[in-house]
Enzyme design. Structure first.
Site, mmCIF file in Angstrom:
data_model
loop_
_atom_site.group_PDB
_atom_site.id
_atom_site.type_symbol
_atom_site.label_atom_id
_atom_site.label_comp_id
_atom_site.label_asym_id
_atom_site.label_seq_id
_atom_site.Cartn_x
_atom_site.Cartn_y
_atom_site.Cartn_z
ATOM 1 N N SER A 127 86.919 35.472 118.265
ATOM 2 C CA SER A 127 86.946 35.396 116.796
ATOM 3 C C SER A 127 88.370 35.404 116.243
ATOM 4 C CB SER A 127 86.146 36.541 116.163
ATOM 5 O OG SER A 127 84.866 36.601 116.740
ATOM 6 N N ARG A 128 89.299 34.910 117.027
ATOM 7 C CA ARG A 128 90.708 34.827 116.625
ATOM 8 C C ARG A 128 91.342 36.191 116.355
ATOM 9 N NH1 ARG A 128 91.991 29.415 115.662
ATOM 10 N NH2 ARG A 128 90.118 28.156 115.577
#
Ligand SMILES: Cc1cc2nc3c(=O)[nH]c(=O)nc-3n(C[C@H](O)[C@H](O)[C@H](O)COP(=O)(O)O)c2cc1C
Length: 211
Positions: A189-190
């Site tokens: 999710s970065r």
């Protein structure tokens, strides 16, 4: 397909403060050894960015050839485009990307030429063909055609027939001493982990950065 959607599955293996060595070179060694353990092709390839006197950047791949003397060393032609950049502006940056671990390491610092003795020792360890190539190449100058390069290589071979080949005077190593080193660990999710080392006194300040 209009957009490249090439995301691979992320293992979400984090990097925590307490795992970090206080010294970025030792931390680099740890990560580099893990990377070598994957038996990669061209394990020591790294991107080297330079900028000329006007600040115009340029980047290319070179091979990391040493991690001694608290820095990163590589060998090249001092008269090449990068050599000209570094003569005008010793600031440079390196970037490593180790895909199987989703890791990136970025380094900035100043370069200096390595002592001639080190260049000679490294050059001696190179295969003869590479030594001839170093003499034949006016790296980054315009070349009329392939035949000229091959003729220059034959000339170099004839010149040094039966002799040990010394490094060309314009060929040698640089040592980049880091001012900052960033370790980036990809996560899902970065929400990646990033830690930046910068010099502080005789040691290093380590800060976590937003991804
Ligand atoms: C995998 C790989 C390794 C390379 N290693 C070196 C190197 O160690 N030294 C070097 O001068 N050029 C190396 N090159 C070539 C450089 O990328 C570049 O073409 C050359 O140094 C000229 O760059 P310049 O015109 O910016 O000076 C390598 C290229 C690749 C793709």
């Amino acid at each position: 397909m209009n957009e490249l959607d090439l995301r691979t599955h992320c293992r979400d293996r984090g990097l925590a403060e307490h795992e970090l060595d206080a010294d970025p070179m030792r931390q680099f060694h740890m990560w580099f050894d893990e990377w070598l353990g994957t038996d990669p092709l061209e394990p020591n390839a790294m991107a080297l960015a330079t900028a000329d006197a006007q600040g115009v950047p340029s980047v290319r791949i070179v091979l990391l050839k040493g991690l001694a003397n608290e820095g990163f060393s590589f060998f090249t032609n001092y008269d090449s485009e990068k050599g000209m950049d570094l003569a005008a502006n010793p600031n440079a940056a390196l970037c490593f990307y180790w895909m199987p671990f989703e890791r990136q390491v970025r380094v900035t610092g100043k370069v200096a030429r390595v002592p001639r003795k080190e260049t000679e020792a490294y050059f001696r360890s190179r295969p003869r063909g590479s030594q001839i190539g170093a003499w034949a190449s006016k790296q980054s100058a315009v070349l009329a055609d392939r035949a000229t390069l091959e003729r220059d290589a034959l000339d170099a071979e004839a010149r040094f027939k039966g002799q040990e080949i010394p490094p060309p005077p314009q060929w040698g190593g640089y040592l980049l001493k880091p001012d900052a080193v960033e370790f980036w660990q990809g996560r899902s999710s970065r929400l990646h982990d990033r830690f930046r080392y910068t010099r502080k006194g005789r040691g290093w300040l380590v800060e976590r950065l937003y991804p």
